[in-house]
Write a protein that holds these residues in place. Structure first.
Motif, PDB file in Angstrom:
ATOM      1  N   LEU A  95       0.830  -1.205   0.000  1.00  9.07           N
ATOM      2  CA  LEU A  95       0.000   0.000   0.000  1.00  9.07           C
ATOM      3  C   LEU A  95       0.866   1.257   0.000  1.00  9.07           C
ATOM      4  N   GLU A  96       1.957   1.233   0.755  1.00  9.90           N
ATOM      5  CA  GLU A  96       2.856   2.382   0.791  1.00  9.90           C
ATOM      6  C   GLU A  96       3.559   2.567  -0.555  1.00  9.90           C
ATOM      7  N   THR A  97       3.883   1.451  -1.210  1.00 10.26           N
ATOM      8  CA  THR A  97       4.515   1.527  -2.528  1.00 10.26           C
ATOM      9  C   THR A  97       3.564   2.124  -3.549  1.00 10.26           C
ATOM     10  N   LEU A  98       2.311   1.705  -3.522  1.00 10.80           N
ATOM     11  CA  LEU A  98       1.311   2.272  -4.432  1.00 10.80           C
ATOM     12  C   LEU A  98       1.129   3.765  -4.168  1.00 10.80           C
ATOM     13  N   TYR A 238      17.198   4.285  -5.574  1.00 11.12           N
ATOM     14  CA  TYR A 238      18.308   5.188  -5.242  1.00 11.12           C
ATOM     15  C   TYR A 238      17.785   6.496  -4.655  1.00 11.12           C
ATOM     16  N   LEU A 239      16.918   7.178  -5.399  1.00  5.64           N
ATOM     17  CA  LEU A 239      16.382   8.445  -4.916  1.00  5.64           C
ATOM     18  C   LEU A 239      15.433   8.238  -3.746  1.00  5.64           C
ATOM     19  N   ALA A 240      14.665   7.151  -3.785  1.00  7.63           N
ATOM     20  CA  ALA A 240      13.716   6.902  -2.702  1.00  7.63           C
ATOM     21  C   ALA A 240      14.422   6.709  -1.367  1.00  7.63           C
ATOM     22  N   SER A 241      15.521   5.976  -1.373  1.00  8.17           N
ATOM     23  CA  SER A 241      16.246   5.751  -0.119  1.00  8.17           C
ATOM     24  C   SER A 241      16.858   7.046   0.411  1.00  8.17           C
ATOM     25  N   ILE A 242      17.258   7.943  -0.496  1.00  5.93           N
ATOM     26  CA  ILE A 242      17.866   9.209  -0.066  1.00  5.93           C
ATOM     27  C   ILE A 242      16.810  10.195   0.406  1.00  5.93           C
ATOM     28  N   TYR A 243      15.730  10.329  -0.336  1.00  2.03           N
ATOM     29  CA  TYR A 243      14.709  11.324  -0.016  1.00  2.03           C
ATOM     30  C   TYR A 243      13.806  10.893   1.143  1.00  2.03           C
ATOM     31  N   PHE A 244      13.451   9.611   1.194  1.00  2.00           N
ATOM     32  CA  PHE A 244      12.468   9.157   2.178  1.00  2.00           C
ATOM     33  C   PHE A 244      13.108   8.701   3.482  1.00  2.00           C
ATOM     34  N   ASN A 246      13.843   6.595   6.464  1.00  2.00           N
ATOM     35  CA  ASN A 246      13.030   5.560   7.116  1.00  2.00           C
ATOM     36  C   ASN A 246      11.563   5.949   7.213  1.00  2.00           C
ATOM     37  N   ALA A 247      11.209   7.122   6.681  1.00  2.00           N
ATOM     38  CA  ALA A 247       9.823   7.586   6.797  1.00  2.00           C
ATOM     39  C   ALA A 247       8.886   6.800   5.890  1.00  2.00           C
ATOM     40  N   LEU A 248       9.329   6.497   4.685  1.00  2.00           N
ATOM     41  CA  LEU A 248       8.522   5.746   3.728  1.00  2.00           C
ATOM     42  C   LEU A 248       9.361   4.599   3.186  1.00  2.00           C
ATOM     43  N   SER A 249       8.685   3.528   2.820  1.00  2.00           N
ATOM     44  CA  SER A 249       9.388   2.375   2.275  1.00  2.00           C
ATOM     45  C   SER A 249       8.600   1.805   1.104  1.00  2.00           C
TER      46      SER A 249
END
Length: 316
Positions: A95-98, A238-244, A246-249
């Protein structure tokens, strides 16, 4: 008699040649064998990893260690998927990925359509320069602008939230937005100007023309842009791990740390048998992470192929 024999041999040669090579636009046997063989070979190259994932993810540890068990498991063991679902925390992470992928994809597609329409149908100063700068955003590697963008997002206090993806999408700077702008630019550029002129005679403004004429005719471009954008945002780690942080996965992010998470949840010292991670469990986690994309593709396959055919886009 000799002439009759030669004529029969000539007719037989023509029939064999027609059957093997074809004549007058028809494909012969050899041509069909070549075409179907090439298609089967290409299809196997693409399907082999999926088949491998599907088969080996249902194997037990004994089947993996048994050299006699190759493609057909002795039993379809679903315990690998049970472990993978727990490690990935599948439903909440899905759900978080969507949430992380669908919203930016919709915004990016809509903004790309507006920008592409403006560049295609209007003339204004520095139009070519702006168009060149738009294309340059795709040519320049993302790591080059990563640090300035990270500092800028940090000053805006949007790190750790979806706004880190939404803000670039709103400004036409999302993931590979230049490609989608070019898709819409090419499509809207090919629209007959007579349609706009007729609508303007009827009193329609530019906004109404865009909403009632341009958008309905550009449905294939919308389908292509949204699906490609969806896949690219889904696979972006790559960008998701930098921007998010531990807040979002997302599922791809959880898959990257699958082994470490598994070892924390199921330590080897526990009394449960078969507790060690093995290839089948890792493949089950991999298949779960790409399963939503496969489902989306099978659902939208007809519209996807139609969109590629009508918009003339070959993809990447």
């Amino acid at each position: 008699m000799q002439n009759l024999t030669l004529k029969r041999a000539e007719n037989l040669y023509i029939k064999v040649k027609r059957w093997l090579l074809g004549m007058h636009g028809t494909d012969g046997f050899l041509v069909k064998v070549l075409i179907y063989g090439l298609l089967i070979g290409i299809g196997f190259v693409y399907l082999y990893p999926i088949i491998y994932l599907g088969v080996y993810s249902f194997k037990t540890l004994d089947d993996i260690l048994n050299p006699l068990v190759n493609w057909i498991p002795t039993t379809f063991y679903v315990g690998n998927y049970e472990r993978a679902i727990q490690v990935l925390d599948f439903i909440p992470t899905l759900l978080e990925t969507l949430y992380v992928t669908v919203l930016p994809s919709i915004v990016q597609t809509a903004i790309a359509a507006v920008i592409g329409y403006g560049l295609a149908r209007f003339d204004f100063p520095f139009k070519k320069t702006i168009f060149a700068l738009v294309l340059a955003t795709f040519i320049i590697p993302a790591p080059v602008t990563l640090i300035p963008r990270y500092i800028f997002f940090n000053e805006l206090n949007i790190l750790g939230s979806l706004n880190a993806f939404l803000l670039p999408a709103v400004t036409g700077q999302g993931l590979n937005s230049a490609i989608f702008i070019l898709i819409f630019y090419q499509f809207f550029k090919a629209l007959p100007k007579a349609l706009e002129e007729a609508a303007q005679i009827d009193g329609a403004g530019h906004l109404r023309i865009f909403l009632t004429i341009a958008i309905p005719m550009a449905v294939p471009s919308f389908i292509i842009s949204f699906l490609f954008s969806f896949v690219w945002y889904w696979n972006e780690t790559y960008l998701a791990s930098i921007y998010f942080g531990n807040a979002l996965s997302t599922l791809p992010l959880e898959l990257e740390k699958f082994v470490a998470t598994y070892q924390k949840m199921f330590p080897v010292g526990m009394e449960m048998s078969g507790n060690q991670i093995n290839e089948a469990i890792r493949l089950a986690g991999t298949l779960l992470s790409i399963l939503p994309l496969l489902i989306v593709y099978f659902i939208t396959q007809r519209w996807f192929v139609e969109g590629v055919d009508r918009s003339g886009i070959t993809g990447e």
